[in-house]
Scaffold this active site. Structure first.
Site, PDB file in Angstrom:
ATOM      1  N   ASP A 247       1.836  -3.368   4.904  1.00 51.46           N
ATOM      2  CA  ASP A 247       1.095  -4.068   3.865  1.00 51.46           C
ATOM      3  C   ASP A 247       0.234  -3.103   3.049  1.00 51.46           C
ATOM      4  OD1 ASP A 247       0.153  -6.724   2.764  1.00 51.46           O
ATOM      5  OD2 ASP A 247      -1.771  -5.926   3.450  1.00 51.46           O
ATOM      6  N   GLU A 284       4.698  -1.853   1.047  1.00 48.63           N
ATOM      7  CA  GLU A 284       4.219  -2.540  -0.146  1.00 48.63           C
ATOM      8  C   GLU A 284       3.230  -1.584  -0.810  1.00 48.63           C
ATOM      9  OE1 GLU A 284       1.760  -6.518  -1.572  1.00 48.63           O
ATOM     10  OE2 GLU A 284       1.242  -5.491   0.282  1.00 48.63           O
TER      11      GLU A 284
END
Length: 593
Positions: A247, A284
């Site tokens: 993330d 990401e």
């Protein structure tokens, strides 16, 4: 039988391990060097916590299980006793993969890993090859997205805990499906975050949008980095996971010469080589920097060696073309050339170009010789792009069914690794909204106010669902009974067909930069032509669009109003055809009602 307990607490003067769920039995721990404390003792019922300098006991930072939640005692887990049957598993490489993102707590009414197992055959039949689980590290309460996890080594108990996750991975491998897990290292949630009581896990030298930054480069950061590296090794080895989605890696602030991301890539590669099973790390990143997935130190790029990264620009360009929305960060993608650029040339619309949303130049060009297209994971919908809308509405809730099918065709014939969001494949009627289960009233109210403020800034009007309301998570749970009916069944068959063609048609493996995308007026809308080797996708976008195109190839599949009239391909509004062979060119375009 004695069990060893260890805790890193470099600034502590005294540490006790408290045994039992009530912590009634205390055993002093001794320093053993490097800031570590240790004690060996009878584990009693297996529950334990650590009391540091006389403060109330807190969970183990490396706890494998939190049976009573993130504020209570930890529990011992021996992952070597899991009953695995996947000894013949050889994995799924990123190249050629198709990913399916799901949230365990809303994928089925059971809200468990075992509930997911019941529908794995649906995913096999759909044609995806990778299941990407949203975060399952223990977080506060019963339900939530998982991005506020605080016990990063423990598996969320309401989902089924460690054994439940192992059963899911084993069952997926038995069906030929790889399993990735979304992990969050850039921040921890505010409730149940006790790491600072034991050591300098966080720093005020850097900041993130979500709070304190992990200490990756300051004093004491060697053990913090080991905490992350050991966590990655645990997921990949102890739980047999095939990959991790990292993330928001742009918020992993790290000024060392050897960045953590490189160490993570090297670790995953080492585990993959040793096991013979590819281990994939997908980042990401908001930076639009291909160096994230360039090989280590390749071509002077200083590549970080990760295996893939999300390409949100592809989503944004598709979303604007299909919906016409241009508020907030979508404004940049109203550029008429945005769609063609991200479907043919680069996953980054901003590859060094000026971003009006950011007020500066953004991104870096992609060299297809160094970073092939399959390293970029692209989507029409994700948990972010659905759940961070005010009402959690899905793409199909705001546009005609044919246009949603058109979007699927553009994504699934693109040079990128495609990812679907759960329920997308049948146009699920359920929204997917933001939900939490915090016990602290101040935190719940802060989240409510923060989301309302954010939506107002982005120009979204209307009532925002209460994240704390049980009805919000209920409304977001998929309704599997609708899958086989009406338009849901039609769209599902379309997705199945496109995923099959992606595997079968050689033209759809055309390398990055060798495709061609053309947008031109067609009736009251436009005709989009995508050329990928010997495969063409022809689509009419708009409720009044229509086109007639001379056809020399054969229609492989279509959705909407599509006819072959003696060598003329006739498309009605919001319709799409996949053609194998080359039409002679767009001609005689005419409107359709």
């Amino acid at each position: 039988m004695s069990h060893p307990y260890r805790l890193w607490a470099p600034e502590a003067d005294r540490v006790e391990v408290r045994l039992g769920a009530d912590g009634a039995t205390g055993v002093p721990m001794a320093p053993v060097g490097g800031g570590w404390w240790q004690a060996s003792t009878d584990p009693l019922d297996g529950r334990y916590a650590f009391a540091i300098d006389g403060r109330p006991p807190v969970p183990d930072p490396r706890s494998r299980r939190q049976p009573d939640g993130v504020h209570a005692a930890s529990a011992l887990v021996d992952t070597s006793t899991f009953d695995w049957t996947d000894q013949g598993w050889r994995g799924v490489p990123l190249e050629g993969a198709a990913v399916y993102e799901l949230h365990v707590g809303t994928f089925t009414p059971q809200r468990t890993f075992d509930g997911v197992v019941e529908y794995l055959d649906h995913l096999v039949d759909l044609g995806v090859s990778v299941v990407e689980l949203m975060p399952v590290a223990a977080f506060p309460g019963r339900h939530g997205w998982g991005y506020d996890g605080v016990c990063l080594y423990a598996v969320h108990e309401p989902y089924g805990g460690p054994v439940g996750l192992a059963r899911l991975v084993d069952a997926a491998h038995a069906r030929g499906l790889a399993v990735w897990l979304d992990v969050v290292y850039n921040h921890l949630g505010p409730s149940g975050n006790y790491l600072s009581q034991s050591g300098p896990y966080f720093t005020d030298r850097h900041h993130t949008p979500w709070g304190e930054a992990l200490n990756l480069d300051g004093p004491g950061s060697d053990e913090v980095r080991a905490y992350v590296l050991d966590n990655v090794a645990m997921w990949l080895e102890d739980y047999h996971l095939d990959g991790l989605r990292l993330d928001a890696v742009h918020a992993l602030h790290d000024e060392r010469a050897l960045p953590l991301l490189e160490e993570l890539a090297e670790l995953a590669d080492e585990i993959g080589e040793r096991s013979g099973i590819p281990r994939t790390l997908v980042a990401e990143s908001d930076r639009n920097d291909p160096a994230t997935v360039a090989p280590l130190a390749s071509g002077g790029l200083g590549g970080q060696g990760l295996h893939g990264q999300w390409a949100d620009d592809v989503h944004h360009a598709l979303h604007v073309a299909l919906t016409g929305e241009t508020q907030g960060y979508f404004a940049d993608f109203a550029d008429p050339g945005a769609l063609a650029k991200v479907l043919a040339d680069t996953p980054f619309f901003h590859d060094g170009t000026f971003s009006t949303f950011r007020g500066r130049r953004h991104g870096r060009p992609v060299d297809p010789e160094v970073t092939p297209g399959w390293r970029f994971v692209a989507s029409l919908q994700t948990h972010d792009q659905v759940g961070n809308r005010a009402a959690g509405d899905r793409l199909v809730h705001g546009i005609p069914l044919g246009r949603a099918a058109l979007g699927a065709a553009l994504l699934l014939t693109s040079p990128w690794t495609p990812m679907l969001f759960m329920g997308e494949e049948w146009g699920a009627s359920t929204p997917w909204q933001y939900f939490t289960d915090h016990a602290e009233d101040w935190l719940a109210q802060s989240i409510r106010e923060g989301r309302e403020r954010e939506f107002a800034e982005h120009g979204w009007a209307g009532e925002v669902p209460d994240p704390q309301d049980e009805g919000t998570v209920e409304a977001s749970t998929l309704r599997w009974e609708e899958v086989g009916h009406g338009d849901h069944a039609r769209l599902l068959d379309w997705y199945r067909t496109l995923l099959r063609l992606r595997r079968e048609l050689p033209g759809l493996s055309t390398p990055l930069g060798q495709g061609e995308v053309l947008r031109e007026p067609a009736g009251g809308g436009e005709l989009i032509t995508v050329r990928r080797g010997s495969v063409l996708v022809l689509a009419t976008l708009g409720e009044r669009a229509g086109a007639t195109v001379p056809l020399s190839g054969g229609i492989v599949t279509s959705f909407g109003s599509v006819e072959d009239r003696e060598g003329q391909l006739v498309l009605g509004a919001d319709s799409v055809a996949v053609v194998h062979g080359e039409p002679e060119g767009a001609a005689g375009q005419e409107g359709r009602g």
